[in-house]
Design an enzyme around this catalytic site. Structure first.
Site, mmCIF file in Angstrom:
data_model
loop_
_atom_site.group_PDB
_atom_site.id
_atom_site.type_symbol
_atom_site.label_atom_id
_atom_site.label_comp_id
_atom_site.label_asym_id
_atom_site.label_seq_id
_atom_site.Cartn_x
_atom_site.Cartn_y
_atom_site.Cartn_z
ATOM 1 N N ARG A 116 10.468 6.295 4.337
ATOM 2 C CA ARG A 116 10.579 7.751 4.441
ATOM 3 C C ARG A 116 11.071 8.173 5.821
ATOM 4 N NH1 ARG A 116 4.775 9.488 2.791
ATOM 5 N NH2 ARG A 116 5.566 11.558 3.288
ATOM 6 N N ARG A 127 0.853 -1.187 0.000
ATOM 7 C CA ARG A 127 0.000 0.000 0.000
ATOM 8 C C ARG A 127 0.887 1.234 0.000
ATOM 9 N NH1 ARG A 127 -4.649 0.760 4.476
ATOM 10 N NH2 ARG A 127 -2.852 0.873 5.886
ATOM 11 N N ASP A 129 1.770 5.180 -0.279
ATOM 12 C CA ASP A 129 1.078 6.378 0.190
ATOM 13 C C ASP A 129 0.892 7.397 -0.925
ATOM 14 O OD1 ASP A 129 0.881 5.418 2.790
ATOM 15 O OD2 ASP A 129 2.796 6.281 3.406
#
Length: 260
Positions: A209, A52, A54
């Protein structure tokens, strides 16, 4: 009515989308793909992705699986559409998709094959550049400042010694464990900037990240290696650095034992 399971390999520019997964009142990659597949195969199609991503995150390689109903007389959906093989479906499906999403191939798999749970390794790249470049807008993060690349790589290598990465995970996720096995993590200097590569058996939400953001602090000499280790061992997200912008992040490789 019988069903046949398929894998679909695709790539996408995540800039205009609110991530992969379908959301209410937001356009996502999965929503666009499901609509295109449903139109093309003339039946409702729901995909399940390998992960998934972002909002704003890109993928040069992404897999999903879906099931098609097959008439009991043995006539396949492909035959009804006058297509002898799923590979021929690529052009037709791409014609129904926005330009930012491209299907590479469609192929049959076993009924229990799973795009998410059967993946044994995933890899991400994160790109930084240091000078304004209009052709890198939304493709890489413009970083203003100097970084100690040697220190960042020394810290990145420490990641391979740990398995619990709670400190880099978004809180309140629906995962049962924050354990991952990272097998590679390093920065490489490129002509116009830096590329960070990280490989693991799985990744947590926002993990890459957050890792890059914390390694940037090492590169700015705001953290030393001992402090970086303390952050990992604390298992506390609030101790790690800020997440870097989504524009520089790419899912680049997903490995399955049965896919070549």
């Amino acid at each position: 009515m019988n069903t046949q399971r398929y894998f679909i390999e695709l790539s996408y520019d995540g800039t205009p989308y609110h991530g992969w997964q379908i959301q209410p009142n937001a356009t996502t990659v999965q929503e666009c793909l499901d609509k295109a597949l449903s139109t093309y195969f003339r039946q409702p199609v729901s995909t399940l992705g390998c992960g998934r991503t972002d909002t704003g995150v890109h993928a040069t390689q992404f897999y999903a699986h879906f099931d098609l109903s097959v008439p009991p007389d043995g006539e396949s959906i492909e035959a009804k559409a006058k297509l002898p093989d799923p590979l021929c479906s690529v052009t037709g499906i791409n014609a129904l998709l926005p330009y930012q999403i491209a299907v590479k191939r469609v192929f049959k798999v076993d009924a229990d094959a799973h795009a998410r749970f059967d993946a044994t390794e995933r890899a991400y790249h994160y790109y930084l550049h240091f000078h304004k470049d209009p052709f890198k807008l939304n493709r890489s993060w413009l970083y203003k400042g100097e970084l100690d690349i040697e220190a960042m790589n020394a810290a990145a290598e420490l990641l391979l010694n740990y398995t619990d990465f709670s400190c880099f995970s978004k809180s309140n996720t629906q995962t049962f464990t924050n354990n991952c096995k990272i097998t590679a993590a390093f920065f490489e200097e490129q002509e116009s900037g830096l590329r960070f590569t990280v490989r693991a058996d799985r990744f947590l939400r926002n993990m890459v990240r957050a890792i890059v953001g914390t390694l940037i602090q090492v590169g700015k000499n705001e953290l030393n290696l001992a402090q970086f280790k303390q952050i990992i061992e604390s298992k506390n997200r609030s101790n790690a650095g800020q997440s870097v912008p989504a524009c520089g992040l790419y899912l680049v490789n997903v490995i399955y034992p049965f896919v070549k």
